[in-house]
Scaffold this motif. Structure first.
Motif, short mmCIF file in Angstrom:
data_model
loop_
_atom_site.label_atom_id
_atom_site.label_comp_id
_atom_site.label_asym_id
_atom_site.label_seq_id
_atom_site.Cartn_x
_atom_site.Cartn_y
_atom_site.Cartn_z
N ASN A 33 2.18 2.15 20.20
CA ASN A 33 1.14 1.12 20.07
C ASN A 33 1.21 0.18 21.28
OD1 ASN A 33 -0.83 -0.50 18.48
ND2 ASN A 33 0.83 -2.00 18.36
N TRP B 20 -3.81 7.22 7.29
CA TRP B 20 -3.24 7.96 8.41
C TRP B 20 -2.00 8.69 7.92
CZ3 TRP B 20 -5.32 8.95 13.01
CH2 TRP B 20 -6.37 8.13 13.44
N TYR C 281 -5.92 -1.02 6.11
CA TYR C 281 -6.61 0.09 6.77
C TYR C 281 -5.66 1.01 7.53
CZ TYR C 281 -11.47 0.80 5.99
OH TYR C 281 -12.64 1.20 5.41
N THR C 282 -4.55 1.34 6.93
CA THR C 282 -3.54 2.14 7.60
C THR C 282 -3.13 3.39 6.81
OG1 THR C 282 -1.93 0.76 6.48
CG2 THR C 282 -2.40 0.20 8.76
N ASN D 110 -2.06 8.79 16.19
CA ASN D 110 -1.98 8.06 17.45
C ASN D 110 -2.48 6.65 17.26
OD1 ASN D 110 -2.01 8.10 20.54
ND2 ASN D 110 -1.69 10.24 19.94
N PRO D 111 -1.92 5.70 18.01
CA PRO D 111 -2.38 4.32 17.83
C PRO D 111 -3.83 4.15 18.29
CG PRO D 111 -0.41 4.41 19.21
CD PRO D 111 -0.86 5.81 18.99
N MET D 112 -4.37 2.99 17.98
CA MET D 112 -5.75 2.67 18.37
C MET D 112 -5.80 2.44 19.88
SD MET D 112 -6.97 2.67 15.27
CE MET D 112 -5.82 3.99 14.98
N ILE E 86 -10.40 -7.25 5.92
CA ILE E 86 -9.39 -8.31 5.86
C ILE E 86 -10.03 -9.62 5.38
CG2 ILE E 86 -7.99 -9.80 7.39
CD1 ILE E 86 -7.04 -7.25 8.79
N TYR F 233 -9.55 -1.27 20.79
CA TYR F 233 -9.60 -1.60 19.36
C TYR F 233 -9.77 -3.11 19.18
CZ TYR F 233 -8.30 -1.75 14.42
OH TYR F 233 -8.30 -1.95 13.06
N ASN G 88 4.73 -4.54 12.82
CA ASN G 88 5.13 -3.12 12.92
C ASN G 88 3.94 -2.24 13.31
OD1 ASN G 88 4.73 -0.59 10.76
ND2 ASN G 88 6.50 -0.41 12.10
N SER H 156 7.68 4.43 12.67
CA SER H 156 6.77 4.85 11.62
C SER H 156 7.07 4.12 10.31
CB SER H 156 6.90 6.36 11.37
OG SER H 156 6.16 6.69 10.21
N PHE H 157 6.02 3.60 9.70
CA PHE H 157 6.23 2.90 8.42
C PHE H 157 6.50 3.89 7.28
CE2 PHE H 157 1.34 2.15 8.72
CZ PHE H 157 1.03 3.38 8.16
N TYR H 158 6.51 5.18 7.57
CA TYR H 158 6.92 6.13 6.54
C TYR H 158 8.44 6.25 6.46
CZ TYR H 158 2.00 7.22 6.13
OH TYR H 158 0.64 7.10 5.92
N GLN I 94 3.36 2.06 15.32
CA GLN I 94 4.02 3.20 15.97
C GLN I 94 4.53 2.77 17.35
OE1 GLN I 94 1.76 7.02 15.04
NE2 GLN I 94 0.15 5.50 14.91
N ASN J 267 -6.96 -8.73 14.36
CA ASN J 267 -7.04 -8.80 12.89
C ASN J 267 -5.72 -9.20 12.24
OD1 ASN J 267 -9.55 -7.87 13.44
ND2 ASN J 267 -9.27 -5.83 12.59
C1 LIG Z 1 -7.24 1.24 11.75
S1 LIG Z 1 -5.77 0.56 12.41
C2 LIG Z 1 -5.61 -0.90 11.41
C3 LIG Z 1 -4.95 -2.00 12.18
C4 LIG Z 1 -4.90 -3.36 11.50
N1 LIG Z 1 -4.10 -3.30 10.31
C5 LIG Z 1 -6.29 -3.82 11.18
O1 LIG Z 1 -6.64 -3.92 10.00
O2 LIG Z 1 -7.06 -4.10 12.12
C6 LIG Z 1 -4.47 1.60 11.76
C7 LIG Z 1 -3.14 1.26 12.38
O3 LIG Z 1 -2.11 1.92 11.62
C8 LIG Z 1 -1.15 2.37 12.54
N2 LIG Z 1 -0.36 3.45 11.95
C9 LIG Z 1 -0.80 4.66 11.53
N3 LIG Z 1 0.23 5.41 11.08
C10 LIG Z 1 1.35 4.62 11.24
C11 LIG Z 1 2.72 4.83 10.96
N4 LIG Z 1 3.15 5.99 10.43
N5 LIG Z 1 3.60 3.84 11.22
C12 LIG Z 1 3.16 2.66 11.75
N6 LIG Z 1 1.86 2.41 12.03
C13 LIG Z 1 0.97 3.38 11.78
C14 LIG Z 1 -1.97 2.84 13.73
O4 LIG Z 1 -1.19 2.98 14.90
C15 LIG Z 1 -3.01 1.73 13.81
O5 LIG Z 1 -2.60 0.70 14.64
#
Ligand SMILES: C[S@@+](CC[C@H](N)C(=O)[O-])C[C@H]1O[C@@H](n2cnc3c(N)ncnc32)[C@H](O)[C@@H]1O
Length: 368
Positions: free
Chosen positions: A115, A162, A158-159, A14-16, A36, A25, A110, A140-142, A112, A75
């Motif tokens: 978001n 997940w 930091y992604t 889930n998004p932040m 960063i 967030y 990009n 989804s970035f997958y 989810q 960020n």
């Molecule tokens: C901890 S936050 C980091 C956000 C930002 N990059 C930062 O450094 O502040 C993780 C982010 O990854 C995103 N995320 C997680 N899985 C994802 C996916 N499969 N596709 C796109 N975004 C995803 C979450 O929604 C969240 O916004």
């Protein structure tokens, strides 16, 4: 409201926490910002030393950047601005004068689809500075989220811990009761670690496969995040201890009949922090990229004693959506009040915790 009684059968990535309120967030992500900040120094170095504009397959007038998992800001703007400014310097350095005159940047943000993109795009920085052309890319970035062969620099921070989903074996293991007291991969139950690890490998393979198609030849993929020193289980880091504290609060809430016991026992977080060698191994599997840099950064807060309030508000901003989706409305306040109190009565002993690793990775797209 429609959402009230609708709860997910499995915890969903889930998004932040969106918006810009006290629990958002946007106002509780200084820990991620610090990563960063360290990466920015390295980003400048690698662009100035290694980005080969002359040989990069690009329309020299339009430079395209994508931030994967951008969240709600601020960020993402910070790191993208560093990339833009450094690329401009690289154009000067490589003396690409004709293109410099017409140079424009197009940035793709990009995350989810659920978001909070509204908060992201309302940011004053974008409206006041108009620093580049922007586009939101939900998905989804997958999977592939951008056209083939278009992006010059991709970035993510930091992604990648997940996962796309909870591995199904974890649900089976939970239902057999072997893991019912863990809500994440502690690295203590072998079959559990295997299931999480193999989901991570699959997801990373998908992530890199999708980026390999989207990046131009000689394009850069920059990645930073957290992993574990080889041999160190997650439970020995302060973040692992904090997750266990969250689990203890959920169990207390089940014992007080605020939450359903079976539901708490079936709860797991779709997170996996790989060991450093696992990360390297999975990256090497994708032959479309060469690894230009893979190194450790020191987190600026590594030696600071983090306050309990800071830990509680950071965790709340991260897990708010996921908890609400799985346990329903009204649970988040109670859970994180208990979490903050429990951190006071059972403080994390930072002295005995093992330090986790912040990684910085630069990949270069080999020629198509
Ligand atoms: C901890 S936050 C980091 C956000 C930002 N990059 C930062 O450094 O502040 C993780 C982010 O990854 C995103 N995320 C997680 N899985 C994802 C996916 N499969 N596709 C796109 N975004 C995803 C979450 O929604 C969240 O916004």
């Amino acid at each position: 409201m429609e959402k009230k009684n609708r709860v997910a059968t499995l915890p969903q990535p889930n998004p932040m926490c969106g918006g810009d309120g006290p629990h958002s967030y946007a106002r509780n992500s200084s820990y991620q910002k610090a990563v960063i900040d360290c990466a920015k120094t390295k980003i400048k170095e690698v662009i100035l030393e290694k980005l080969d504009l002359a040989h990069m397959c690009l329309d020299l007038n339009t430079f395209k950047i994508a931030d994967f998992g951008c969240s709600v800001g601020p960020n993402t703007f910070d790191v993208v601005q560093t990339i833009v400014e450094t690329v401009k310097r690289r154009y000067e350095q490589q003396n690409i004068r004709e293109a410099q005159k017409h140079l424009e940047f197009h940035v793709f943000f990009n995350d989810q689809s659920n978001n909070d993109f509204n908060t992201l795009f309302k940011n004053r920085f974008l409206s006041v500075c108009k620093p580049y052309f922007i586009a939101g890319v939900p998905g989804s970035f997958y999977d592939r989220v951008l056209p083939r062969n278009t992006i010059n620099i991709g970035h993510t921070s930091y992604t990648l811990h997940w996962l796309s989903k909870i591995p199904k074996e974890v649900c089976n293991i939970n239902s057999l009761g072997r893991n019912k007291h863990n809500i994440s991969c502690s690295n203590l139950v072998e079959e559990m670690s295997k299931a999480y690890k193999s989901q991570f490998e699959k997801d990373m393979g998908d992530f890199l496969g999708a980026r390999a198609e989207e990046l131009v030849s000689e394009g850069f993929m920059i990645m930073s995040g957290m992993c574990l020193p080889d041999g160190v289980p997650m439970v020995r880091t302060w973040k692992g201890v904090a997750i266990d504290t969250m689990r203890d609060c959920l169990i207390d809430m089940a014992n007080s009949r605020i939450l359903n016991k079976e539901r708490v026992e079936s709860f797991s977080l779709p997170l996996y922090f790989p060991h450093m060698s696992e990360l390297e191994e999975v990256i090497k599997q994708n032959e479309c990229f060469s690894i230009e840099v893979l190194e450790r950064m020191i987190h600026p807060m590594e030696d600071l004693p983090l306050t309990n309030d800071f830990i509680a508000s950071t965790y709340r901003a991260i897990f708010h959506g996921l908890i609400e989706e799985f346990f329903g409305d009204g649970v988040v306040d109670e859970l994180f009040d208990r979490f903050a109190k429990r951190l006071e009565t059972h403080p994390i002993d930072f002295q005995t915790c093992v330090k986790d690793i912040q990684y910085f990775v630069l990949l270069k797209r080999n020629s198509h």
